[in-house]
Design a protein around this motif. Structure first.
Motif, PDB file in Angstrom:
ATOM      1  N   VAL A  85      -1.602  -9.854  33.694  1.00  0.00           N
ATOM      2  CA  VAL A  85      -0.718  -9.687  34.928  1.00  0.00           C
ATOM      3  C   VAL A  85      -0.458 -10.943  35.718  1.00  0.00           C
ATOM      4  N   GLU A  86      -0.511 -12.230  34.784  1.00  0.00           N
ATOM      5  CA  GLU A  86      -0.347 -13.242  35.577  1.00  0.00           C
ATOM      6  C   GLU A  86       1.047 -13.853  36.041  1.00  0.00           C
ATOM      7  N   ARG A  87       1.184 -14.082  37.315  1.00  0.00           N
ATOM      8  CA  ARG A  87       2.317 -14.493  37.919  1.00  0.00           C
ATOM      9  C   ARG A  87       2.168 -15.643  39.029  1.00  0.00           C
ATOM     10  N   THR A  88       2.636 -16.605  38.793  1.00  0.00           N
ATOM     11  CA  THR A  88       2.654 -17.665  39.775  1.00  0.00           C
ATOM     12  C   THR A  88       3.910 -18.151  40.207  1.00  0.00           C
ATOM     13  N   GLN A  89       3.986 -18.631  41.254  1.00  0.00           N
ATOM     14  CA  GLN A  89       5.490 -19.319  41.937  1.00  0.00           C
ATOM     15  C   GLN A  89       4.881 -20.054  42.882  1.00  0.00           C
ATOM     16  N   SER A 139       7.742 -21.653  38.393  1.00  0.00           N
ATOM     17  CA  SER A 139       7.185 -20.100  38.352  1.00  0.00           C
ATOM     18  C   SER A 139       6.885 -19.620  36.957  1.00  0.00           C
ATOM     19  N   ASN A 140       6.000 -19.047  36.664  1.00  0.00           N
ATOM     20  CA  ASN A 140       5.202 -18.510  35.516  1.00  0.00           C
ATOM     21  C   ASN A 140       5.246 -16.919  35.354  1.00  0.00           C
ATOM     22  N   SER A 141       5.225 -16.548  34.531  1.00  0.00           N
ATOM     23  CA  SER A 141       4.848 -14.930  34.218  1.00  0.00           C
ATOM     24  C   SER A 141       4.593 -14.664  32.937  1.00  0.00           C
ATOM     25  N   LEU A 142       3.450 -14.006  32.799  1.00  0.00           N
ATOM     26  CA  LEU A 142       2.847 -13.337  31.437  1.00  0.00           C
ATOM     27  C   LEU A 142       2.385 -12.076  31.693  1.00  0.00           C
ATOM     28  N   GLN A 143       2.895 -11.240  30.730  1.00  0.00           N
ATOM     29  CA  GLN A 143       2.661  -9.619  30.835  1.00  0.00           C
ATOM     30  C   GLN A 143       2.244  -9.301  29.420  1.00  0.00           C
ATOM     31  N   GLY A 144       1.371  -8.202  29.232  1.00  0.00           N
ATOM     32  CA  GLY A 144       1.057  -7.792  28.020  1.00  0.00           C
ATOM     33  C   GLY A 144      -0.530  -7.384  28.117  1.00  0.00           C
ATOM     34  N   GLN A 145      -1.041  -7.131  26.787  1.00  0.00           N
ATOM     35  CA  GLN A 145      -2.223  -6.759  26.820  1.00  0.00           C
ATOM     36  C   GLN A 145      -2.990  -7.422  25.523  1.00  0.00           C
ATOM     37  N   TYR A 205      -1.433 -19.197  25.252  1.00  0.00           N
ATOM     38  CA  TYR A 205      -0.367 -18.565  24.370  1.00  0.00           C
ATOM     39  C   TYR A 205       0.518 -19.541  23.556  1.00  0.00           C
ATOM     40  N   GLY A 206       0.696 -19.360  22.611  1.00  0.00           N
ATOM     41  CA  GLY A 206       1.405 -20.363  21.750  1.00  0.00           C
ATOM     42  C   GLY A 206       1.900 -19.871  20.514  1.00  0.00           C
ATOM     43  N   GLY A 207       2.941 -20.347  19.674  1.00  0.00           N
ATOM     44  CA  GLY A 207       3.473 -19.998  18.465  1.00  0.00           C
ATOM     45  C   GLY A 207       4.109 -21.028  17.578  1.00  0.00           C
ATOM     46  N   SER A 208       4.300 -20.616  16.419  1.00  0.00           N
ATOM     47  CA  SER A 208       4.691 -21.724  15.255  1.00  0.00           C
ATOM     48  C   SER A 208       5.674 -20.913  14.676  1.00  0.00           C
ATOM     49  N   GLY A 209       6.632 -21.863  13.729  1.00  0.00           N
ATOM     50  CA  GLY A 209       7.566 -21.456  12.951  1.00  0.00           C
ATOM     51  C   GLY A 209       8.804 -22.220  13.395  1.00  0.00           C
ATOM     52  N   GLU A 210      10.148 -21.517  12.813  1.00  0.00           N
ATOM     53  CA  GLU A 210      11.228 -22.166  12.938  1.00  0.00           C
ATOM     54  C   GLU A 210      11.775 -22.188  14.400  1.00  0.00           C
TER      55      GLU A 210
END
Length: 230
Positions: A85-89, A139-145, A205-210
């Motif tokens: 439930v991360e949210r910064t502004q 501002s940043n927002s991250l939601q999930g489990q 949190y990151g990712g790879s691919g096209e």
């Protein structure tokens, strides 16, 4: 002028290099993201040998949890779910304005040796003006489990948790890595705790691919940004 024989040799070498490199490169692109050993799940410790009965109902060395804990996680290897439930502004602005004027003038006498001066010859003035402004917003927002395991239990009741989630899609891969220190009293009945209640939380949190490559700048553009003086 290049001879046809040399041109044919160069073309054959280039073709062989492309054929040898392309399969390996294609295979490398299709490889899913690899787990990080630092975030590997922690397995539960083997149950210790039964203690010698001393007349008490509960034995401290049997690894029991209090009756009020229910099924809450509290031992090494137990599973715990982190609700992200991360949210910064943040916002910042500043401004400044300055203005300064000055002038001087002398009226020469109408007669005498200084009568040939005009008032405009010995009059002067100055003016300085400055105006500046700056604003910044983020501002940043991250939601999930993400579900993690308890890696260590400290004497004061806090616990070190860590884990990761790997998601491989047809257009790339994504990963979420989490670690931090939680309190047993903050864990809900369903073994869920919000990330805002985690101390020393580290969320990656990151990712790879096209899709991830398409959202990044090319190496040549990054190079020119480094050496550009503007």
């Amino acid at each position: 002028m290049r001879s046809p024989a040399r041109a044919g040799v160069v073309a054959a070498i280039a073709l062989s290099l492309v054929m040898s490199v392309s399969p390996a490169y294609a295979k490398k692109k299709k490889q899913p993201i690899q787990p990080d050993p630092e975030y590997a799940p922690t397995l539960s410790m083997p149950r210790p040998a039964p203690a010698v009965p001393n007349g008490a109902i509960f034995q401290a060395s049997n690894g029991y949890s209090a009756l009020t804990n229910g099924a809450r996680a509290g031992m090494v290897g137990d599973v715990l779910t982190i609700a992200l439930v991360e949210r910064t502004q943040a916002a910042k602005s500043n401004g400044a304005n300055t203005d300064r004027n000055g002038s001087i003038g002398i009226t020469p006498p109408a007669t005498g040796p200084l009568s040939f001066f005009n008032p405009s010859d010995i009059g002067m003035g100055g003016n300085t003006t400055f105006q500046g402004a700056g604003t910044a917003q983020q501002s940043n927002s991250l939601q999930g489990q993400v579900t993690v395991t308890i890696a260590e239990v400290y004497p004061n009741g806090t616990m070190l948790v860590r884990g990761e989630k790997l998601i491989s899609l047809n257009r790339g891969s994504e990963h979420i890595r989490f670690s931090g220190i939680v309190r047993a009293v903050d864990i809900g009945p369903e073994n869920i705790i919000p990330s805002s209640r985690v101390a020393n939380a580290q969320i990656i949190y990151g990712g790879s691919g096209e899709i991830a490559r398409a959202s990044q700048k090319g190496w040549l553009q990054r190079f020119f940004e480094i050496i550009s003086p503007f």
